[in-house]
Design an enzyme around this catalytic site. Structure first.
Site, short mmCIF file in Angstrom:
data_model
loop_
_atom_site.label_atom_id
_atom_site.label_comp_id
_atom_site.label_asym_id
_atom_site.label_seq_id
_atom_site.Cartn_x
_atom_site.Cartn_y
_atom_site.Cartn_z
N ASN A 191 0.81 -1.24 0.00
CA ASN A 191 0.00 0.00 0.00
C ASN A 191 0.83 1.28 0.00
O ASN A 191 0.41 2.29 0.54
CB ASN A 191 -0.97 0.04 1.20
CG ASN A 191 -1.81 -1.20 1.28
OD1 ASN A 191 -2.30 -1.67 0.25
ND2 ASN A 191 -1.96 -1.78 2.46
N ARG A 192 2.04 1.20 -0.53
CA ARG A 192 2.94 2.37 -0.58
C ARG A 192 3.31 2.89 0.81
O ARG A 192 3.66 4.06 0.97
CB ARG A 192 2.35 3.51 -1.44
CG ARG A 192 2.09 3.11 -2.90
CD ARG A 192 3.42 2.71 -3.54
NE ARG A 192 3.30 2.26 -4.93
CZ ARG A 192 3.27 0.98 -5.31
NH1 ARG A 192 3.32 0.01 -4.42
NH2 ARG A 192 3.24 0.67 -6.57
#
Ligand SMILES: Cc1cc2nc3c(=O)[nH]c(=O)nc-3n(C[C@H](O)[C@H](O)[C@H](O)COP(=O)(O)O)c2cc1C
Length: 222
Positions: A191-192
């Site tokens: 999710n970065r």
């Protein structure tokens, strides 16, 4: 070509500020060992960014040849484009990226030539053809008319210095050490939400006897 639909989720590891070593050198060596175990080819290859007086950054790969107690060492031609940059501005950055581990290391510091004797020792350890190659590529980054000219010079040098004879160490060739002032370890996450931990050097005096490096750490937003 359009790559906007291409994305990976990085999920191979975590970097926890509570469990990292006090010295970034330990972590640097540990990550290099992990990359070696994961069979990354030439995990010691690093991108070196320099910027001379013209304010135009340049980047290229060089091979890290040693991790010292203060930084990392690579070898090159002192009269190359990078050598000129470094003579004008010793500040530089180095980057390792190992996709297999979803890890990046970014080093910022200042560069200086290492001892000429140490460079000569390493030069004499190199394979004969690499030694001759260093003489051919002078000045490295200079223009050459065509490949034949390079090959003729190589052949001539092989005649002058046959295998088993000593090739002199060029004065224009040697090592540089980047003294690490700051080093960032980046571990890709899902999710970065990547982990970024930066060590910054703060030099304390050890009762006036030695300068002992101590390091502050902080987490950066990804
Ligand atoms: C995998 C790899 C390793 C390299 N290792 C070195 C090195 O250790 N020293 C070096 O001077 N050039 C090395 N080079 C070549 C440099 O990337 C670069 O082309 C050369 O040093 C000239 O750079 P400059 O014109 O910016 O000075 C390597 C290139 C690659 C792709």
């Amino acid at each position: 070509m359009d790559f906007t639909d291409q994305r990976l989720s990085y999920e191979k590891g975590v970097l926890d500020q509570q469990s990292i070593p006090a010295s970034p050198f330990e972590l640097l060596k540990g990550w290099i060992s992990d990359a070696t175990e994961q069979q990354v080819q030439e995990p010691y290859a690093m991108s070196l960014a320099t910027c001379g007086a013209d304010n135009k950054p340049s980047v290229r790969i060089v091979l890290m040849r040693e991790i010292t107690e203060t930084g990392v060492v690579f070898y090159t031609n002192y009269e190359s484009a990078k050598g000129q940059d470094i003579a004008e501005n010793p500040n530089a950055e180095v980057l390792f990226f190992w996709h297999e581990l979803e890890r990046q290391i970014r080093i910022s510091g200042s560069i200086a030539k290492i001892d000429a004797d140490k460079s000569a020792m390493y030069f004499q350890k190199r394979p004969h053809d690499s030694q001759v190659g260093a003489w051919v590529s002078q000045p490295q980054s200079g223009e050459v008319v065509n490949r034949e000219v390079m090959e003729q010079t190589f052949d001539q040098l092989q005649t002058d210095y046959p295998e088993n004879t000593q090739v002199p160490t060029p004065e224009f060739w040697g090592g540089y050490e980047i003294t690490i002032n700051e080093i960032e370890f980046w571990q890709g996450r899902a999710n970065r939400m990547h982990d970024r931990i930066v060590y910054t050097r703060s030099t304390d005096s050890d009762n006036g006897r030695n300068n002992v490096a101590s390091w502050n750490t902080k987490r950066l937003l990804p």
